[in-house]
Design a protein around this motif. Sequence first.
Motif, PDB file in Angstrom:
ATOM      1  N   GLY A  36       0.929  -1.188   0.043  1.00  0.00           N
ATOM      2  CA  GLY A  36      -0.011  -0.208   0.151  1.00  0.00           C
ATOM      3  C   GLY A  36       0.892   1.363  -0.079  1.00  0.00           C
ATOM      4  O   GLY A  36       0.659   2.149  -0.542  1.00  0.00           O
ATOM      5  N   VAL A  37       1.879   1.071   0.743  1.00  0.00           N
ATOM      6  CA  VAL A  37       2.785   2.357   0.809  1.00  0.00           C
ATOM      7  C   VAL A  37       3.566   2.762  -0.256  1.00  0.00           C
ATOM      8  O   VAL A  37       3.573   3.757  -1.162  1.00  0.00           O
ATOM      9  CB  VAL A  37       3.649   2.243   2.040  1.00  0.00           C
ATOM     10  CG1 VAL A  37       5.001   3.408   1.911  1.00  0.00           C
ATOM     11  CG2 VAL A  37       3.261   2.059   3.320  1.00  0.00           C
ATOM     12  N   LEU A  38       3.943   1.545  -1.083  1.00  0.00           N
ATOM     13  CA  LEU A  38       4.629   1.730  -2.354  1.00  0.00           C
ATOM     14  C   LEU A  38       3.814   1.931  -3.595  1.00  0.00           C
ATOM     15  O   LEU A  38       3.937   2.860  -4.324  1.00  0.00           O
ATOM     16  CB  LEU A  38       5.497   0.407  -2.798  1.00  0.00           C
ATOM     17  CG  LEU A  38       6.578  -0.020  -1.990  1.00  0.00           C
ATOM     18  CD1 LEU A  38       7.299  -1.323  -2.356  1.00  0.00           C
ATOM     19  CD2 LEU A  38       7.757   1.198  -2.427  1.00  0.00           C
ATOM     20  N   TYR A  39       2.688   1.643  -3.500  1.00  0.00           N
ATOM     21  CA  TYR A  39       1.580   2.060  -4.723  1.00  0.00           C
ATOM     22  C   TYR A  39       1.207   3.389  -4.570  1.00  0.00           C
ATOM     23  O   TYR A  39       0.997   3.918  -5.707  1.00  0.00           O
ATOM     24  CB  TYR A  39       0.469   0.828  -4.462  1.00  0.00           C
ATOM     25  CG  TYR A  39      -0.495   1.264  -5.762  1.00  0.00           C
ATOM     26  CD1 TYR A  39      -0.116   0.368  -6.930  1.00  0.00           C
ATOM     27  CD2 TYR A  39      -1.755   1.756  -5.520  1.00  0.00           C
ATOM     28  CE1 TYR A  39      -1.033   0.775  -8.121  1.00  0.00           C
ATOM     29  CE2 TYR A  39      -2.572   1.827  -6.607  1.00  0.00           C
ATOM     30  CZ  TYR A  39      -2.192   1.511  -7.825  1.00  0.00           C
ATOM     31  OH  TYR A  39      -3.034   1.645  -8.843  1.00  0.00           O
ATOM     32  N   ARG A  40       1.073   4.150  -3.445  1.00  0.00           N
ATOM     33  CA  ARG A  40       0.580   5.279  -3.196  1.00  0.00           C
ATOM     34  C   ARG A  40       1.793   6.164  -2.982  1.00  0.00           C
ATOM     35  O   ARG A  40       1.454   7.447  -2.492  1.00  0.00           O
ATOM     36  CB  ARG A  40      -0.455   5.378  -2.338  1.00  0.00           C
ATOM     37  CG  ARG A  40      -1.786   4.609  -2.809  1.00  0.00           C
ATOM     38  CD  ARG A  40      -2.234   5.111  -3.767  1.00  0.00           C
ATOM     39  NE  ARG A  40      -3.082   6.628  -3.519  1.00  0.00           N
ATOM     40  CZ  ARG A  40      -3.407   7.200  -4.531  1.00  0.00           C
ATOM     41  NH1 ARG A  40      -3.547   6.577  -5.931  1.00  0.00           N
ATOM     42  NH2 ARG A  40      -3.931   8.250  -4.279  1.00  0.00           N
ATOM     43  N   SER A  70      -1.212  10.086   1.882  1.00  0.00           N
ATOM     44  CA  SER A  70      -1.751   8.924   0.851  1.00  0.00           C
ATOM     45  C   SER A  70      -1.135   7.809   1.074  1.00  0.00           C
ATOM     46  O   SER A  70      -1.824   6.782   1.178  1.00  0.00           O
ATOM     47  CB  SER A  70      -1.697   9.578  -0.570  1.00  0.00           C
ATOM     48  OG  SER A  70      -2.387   8.432  -1.426  1.00  0.00           O
ATOM     49  N   ALA A  71       0.106   7.632   1.098  1.00  0.00           N
ATOM     50  CA  ALA A  71       0.970   6.404   1.400  1.00  0.00           C
ATOM     51  C   ALA A  71       0.584   5.658   2.534  1.00  0.00           C
ATOM     52  O   ALA A  71       0.485   4.672   2.563  1.00  0.00           O
ATOM     53  CB  ALA A  71       2.566   6.503   0.898  1.00  0.00           C
ATOM     54  N   ALA A  72       0.470   6.518   3.779  1.00  0.00           N
ATOM     55  CA  ALA A  72       0.353   5.907   4.900  1.00  0.00           C
ATOM     56  C   ALA A  72      -0.943   5.397   5.160  1.00  0.00           C
ATOM     57  O   ALA A  72      -1.466   4.186   5.582  1.00  0.00           O
ATOM     58  CB  ALA A  72       0.584   7.322   6.029  1.00  0.00           C
ATOM     59  N   VAL A  73      -2.155   6.194   4.484  1.00  0.00           N
ATOM     60  CA  VAL A  73      -3.429   5.603   4.366  1.00  0.00           C
ATOM     61  C   VAL A  73      -3.451   4.499   3.631  1.00  0.00           C
ATOM     62  O   VAL A  73      -3.995   3.227   4.193  1.00  0.00           O
ATOM     63  CB  VAL A  73      -4.362   6.767   3.898  1.00  0.00           C
ATOM     64  CG1 VAL A  73      -5.813   6.162   3.706  1.00  0.00           C
ATOM     65  CG2 VAL A  73      -4.623   7.913   5.007  1.00  0.00           C
ATOM     66  N   ALA A  74      -2.981   4.186   2.656  1.00  0.00           N
ATOM     67  CA  ALA A  74      -2.925   3.182   1.683  1.00  0.00           C
ATOM     68  C   ALA A  74      -2.222   2.053   2.189  1.00  0.00           C
ATOM     69  O   ALA A  74      -2.442   0.877   2.269  1.00  0.00           O
ATOM     70  CB  ALA A  74      -2.393   3.319   0.352  1.00  0.00           C
ATOM     71  N   GLY A  75      -1.071   2.279   3.162  1.00  0.00           N
ATOM     72  CA  GLY A  75      -0.432   1.433   3.880  1.00  0.00           C
ATOM     73  C   GLY A  75      -1.235   0.660   4.733  1.00  0.00           C
ATOM     74  O   GLY A  75      -1.245  -0.542   4.929  1.00  0.00           O
TER      75      GLY A  75
END
Length: 184
Positions: free
Chosen positions: A145-149, A156-161
């Motif tokens: 999630g972190v890498l994707y966003r 955004s990366a933290a939320v996706a992670g």
Amino acid sequence: MENQRISQNDNGNRRLYNPYQDLQVPIQNLYQLPTSPEFLFQEEAVAQRRSWGENLTYYTGIGYLSGSVAGASKGLVAGVKASEPGDTVKLRINRILNASGHTGRNFGNRAGVIGLMYAGLESGIVAVRDTDDVVNSVVAGLGTGVLYRAAAGVRSAAVAGAIGGVVVGAAVTAKQVLKRYVPI
């Protein structure tokens, strides 16, 4: 024996070839095939998980296939909604197919990339930690999630992670519950 050959010779000059007709032995006794998987090396038999290459292929393929199906379904709905009252049947079908194909490709590619990143991270974590447990899967989901966003910013990366970690944790928990309570 000759009667069987004559009965097979109903269509004139041709007869079907059966390589086992003169053996007088049931085919089951002729070949003693193993029922368990065979391995070239003993180390492969001990491992109870897929290799990193199999993992990569599996998660990427499953991601692409499921994303394509979901995207095509969404495109189908969008194509039906976009049809106008004066459209011919041919034009409506074309609009539906275009919307399904476009959305299916987009969703499939995104889900395939997510599966690729997840498989790579999970295999890497298993190699570093030298254990195969739930923590590897959850950390791989979080990292995916972190890498994707990551390009969209830190927040955004933290939320996706967090979402990736929770989704993978829920999936692993559901798998364990199914293994324990559902006889398959």
